[in-house]
Design a protein around this motif. Structure first.
Motif, PDB file in Angstrom:
ATOM      1  N   THR A 160       1.141  -0.958  -0.140  1.00 40.82           N
ATOM      2  CA  THR A 160      -0.439   0.122  -0.207  1.00 40.82           C
ATOM      3  C   THR A 160       1.125   1.110   0.039  1.00 40.82           C
ATOM      4  OG1 THR A 160      -1.938  -1.504   1.528  1.00 40.82           O
ATOM      5  CG2 THR A 160      -2.064   0.705   0.998  1.00 40.82           C
ATOM      6  N   ARG A 161       1.779   1.332   0.952  1.00 39.51           N
ATOM      7  CA  ARG A 161       2.642   2.383   0.977  1.00 39.51           C
ATOM      8  C   ARG A 161       3.340   2.609  -0.860  1.00 39.51           C
ATOM      9  NH1 ARG A 161       4.521   0.817   6.083  1.00 39.51           N
ATOM     10  NH2 ARG A 161       6.878  -1.013   4.842  1.00 39.51           N
ATOM     11  N   ASP A 162       3.666   1.669  -0.989  1.00 40.63           N
ATOM     12  CA  ASP A 162       4.636   2.008  -2.362  1.00 40.63           C
ATOM     13  C   ASP A 162       3.649   2.470  -3.499  1.00 40.63           C
ATOM     14  OD1 ASP A 162       7.453   0.570  -1.640  1.00 40.63           O
ATOM     15  OD2 ASP A 162       6.288  -0.696  -2.067  1.00 40.63           O
ATOM     16  N   GLN A 163       1.855   2.144  -3.364  1.00 40.47           N
ATOM     17  CA  GLN A 163       1.496   2.332  -4.226  1.00 40.47           C
ATOM     18  C   GLN A 163       0.760   3.679  -4.237  1.00 40.47           C
ATOM     19  OE1 GLN A 163      -2.768   0.520  -4.599  1.00 40.47           O
ATOM     20  NE2 GLN A 163      -2.567  -0.515  -6.198  1.00 40.47           N
ATOM     21  N   GLU A 164       0.871   4.352  -2.629  1.00 40.14           N
ATOM     22  CA  GLU A 164       0.462   5.154  -2.347  1.00 40.14           C
ATOM     23  C   GLU A 164       1.802   5.738  -2.925  1.00 40.14           C
ATOM     24  OE1 GLU A 164       0.455   5.700   1.504  1.00 40.14           O
ATOM     25  OE2 GLU A 164      -1.958   4.836   1.734  1.00 40.14           O
TER      26      GLU A 164
END
Length: 419
Positions: free
Chosen positions: A169-173
């Motif tokens: 999720t952090r990488d997608q954000e």
């Protein structure tokens, strides 16, 4: 009468904040684009079908760039350079101007990917597309596994997959909040595009791997190299940080890339590879110590290298009279030293066996009389030297074979014994 709704899904243009200025008589538009929009706004290179006027994209290189971005919160990329025949000026609404630069709103057609051509940056574009797809797949899979773990009431699985979900999720954000700069040149036809692409390739000066050693300190072998080059008399002021191939009248003994390779050979042997796991797990302090032990073993065992360390001869003279002026023989000796003296331990730690170090030094001392030119019959008999060569073959298999052979000599202290 119904009120007209203005919904972006029905627009035939994408509105972006842009700067416009003139370069070489052409309009250039500069746009900051979120990474998540690369796949929808830009043409995506296909490794199987190169774009006209561009080289074939290397899938491995592109994938590695995407992995580099994902692994590093602090990353860097030059602007992506694109061009188009579309009349962008007709779709640019300037709001402010200063010093020849206009700032305004650029409206690009929704089929931008078909209107734009890539002049420079196709590997980065494909790399971001691939890593974005990977992140989406990772997030989907981790969520599915998390749900299964919850249904199974598996606390270990829940904790593990919650962590993976947070990471993805952090990488997608990041893809949404981090930007890359686009420079779009207006009015280039196919022939001009090809000429510009050629000009970029011809005028770009590639960075050597030796220069990379001093600049790229993420790799542990590079950090060790920059450390021991300052510390060891045999290396100080004798390592070239610009050229990869050190030969002839070059006043350096080795290139920085050579030293970095030697560090890896001492740690991993001639057959070992510095994998991503090695980069994460290896401990820099013991790795530095074993590299120092190897170079100290060389200088104490070979009079020519001790003379060079003392400043009595220079690397040019060494190359003219000894095999030790060849980086290939030094790499081979590093691999043999690993086999004889180095132990890999838990936690990415390395150490030197006192007994193994003594064996290696004794072997080196016995090899010392055979290092002068012309290459001795004993070396020729190994099969790793071409006729009249001043260095052994540098093919990967030959490096491994000769290194292994020398290590067997060190096991019983009998050099040049064919087994």
């Amino acid at each position: 009468m119904a009120e007209e709704l203005h919904l972006s899904g029905y627009d035939d243009r994408r509105s972006l904040l842009a700067q416009r200025y003139t370069r070489a008589g052409r309009s250039v538009y500069v746009v900051a684009l979120p990474l998540r929009l690369i796949s929808t706004h830009l043409p995506i290179p296909d490794p199987e079908k190169p774009f006209e006027g561009n080289r074939r994209v290397n899938l491995t290189h592109a994938r590695k760039f995407g992995q580099y971005w994902r692994a590093n919160q602090e990353w860097v990329s030059p602007p992506l350079l694109l061009d188009t025949l579309a009349p962008l000026l007709d779709n640019f609404d300037p709001k402010y101007a200063a010093g020849g630069v206009e700032v305004g709103v650029l409206k690009l057609p929704y089929n931008t990917a078909g209107e734009l051509d890539i002049l420079d940056g196709q590997h980065r574009i494909l790399g971001w597309k691939l890593i974005a797809d990977t992140i989406s797949d990772d997030l989907k899979k981790s969520r599915e596994q998390l749900e299964r773990s919850k249904r199974a009431e598996d606390p270990v699985g829940i904790q593990y997959y919650e962590g993976l979900t947070r990471e993805a999720t952090r990488d997608q954000e990041r893809l949404g909040r981090e930007y890359v700069t686009l420079e779009i040149l207006e009015g280039l036809d196919a022939e001009t595009h090809k000429q510009y692409f050629s000009d970029i390739a011809v005028n770009a000066k590639g960075i050597t791997k030796s220069t990379t050693v001093s600049f790229d300190q993420r790799q542990i072998a590079n950090r060790v190299t920059t450390s021991i080059v300052r510390e060891l008399p045999i290396l100080r002021d004798r390592v070239d940080f610009e050229r990869d191939r050190v030969m002839g009248q070059n006043e350096s003994w080795l290139g920085a890339k050579n030293v970095s390779d030697i560090v890896k050979h001492v740690a991993l042997g001639m057959s070992g590879r510095a994998t991503s796991a090695f980069e994460v797990e290896a401990n820099e302090t013991p790795l530095t110590k074993i590299a120092i032990s190897f170079f100290e073993a060389l200088s104490s065992s070979f009079d020519d290298l001790e003379e060079m360390a003392q400043g009595d001869i220079d690397p040019v003279e060494l190359r003219n009279r000894s095999l030790l002026g060849s980086v290939t023989i030094v790499r081979v000796l590093a691999g043999a030293y690993h086999d004889l003296a180095v132990r890999a331990e838990r936690g990415g730690t390395f150490s030197v066996s006192a007994e193994g170090d003594a064996r290696a030094r004794l072997l080196f001392e016995k090899l010392a009389p055979h290092m002068d030119f012309p290459v001795s019959a004993e070396w020729q008999a190994t099969g790793y030297f071409a006729e009249d060569a001043k260095a052994p073959s540098s093919r990967a298999q030959d490096l491994k074979g000769l290194s292994s052979l020398i290590a067997t000599w060190g096991s019983d202290g009998r050099p040049f014994v064919q087994r």
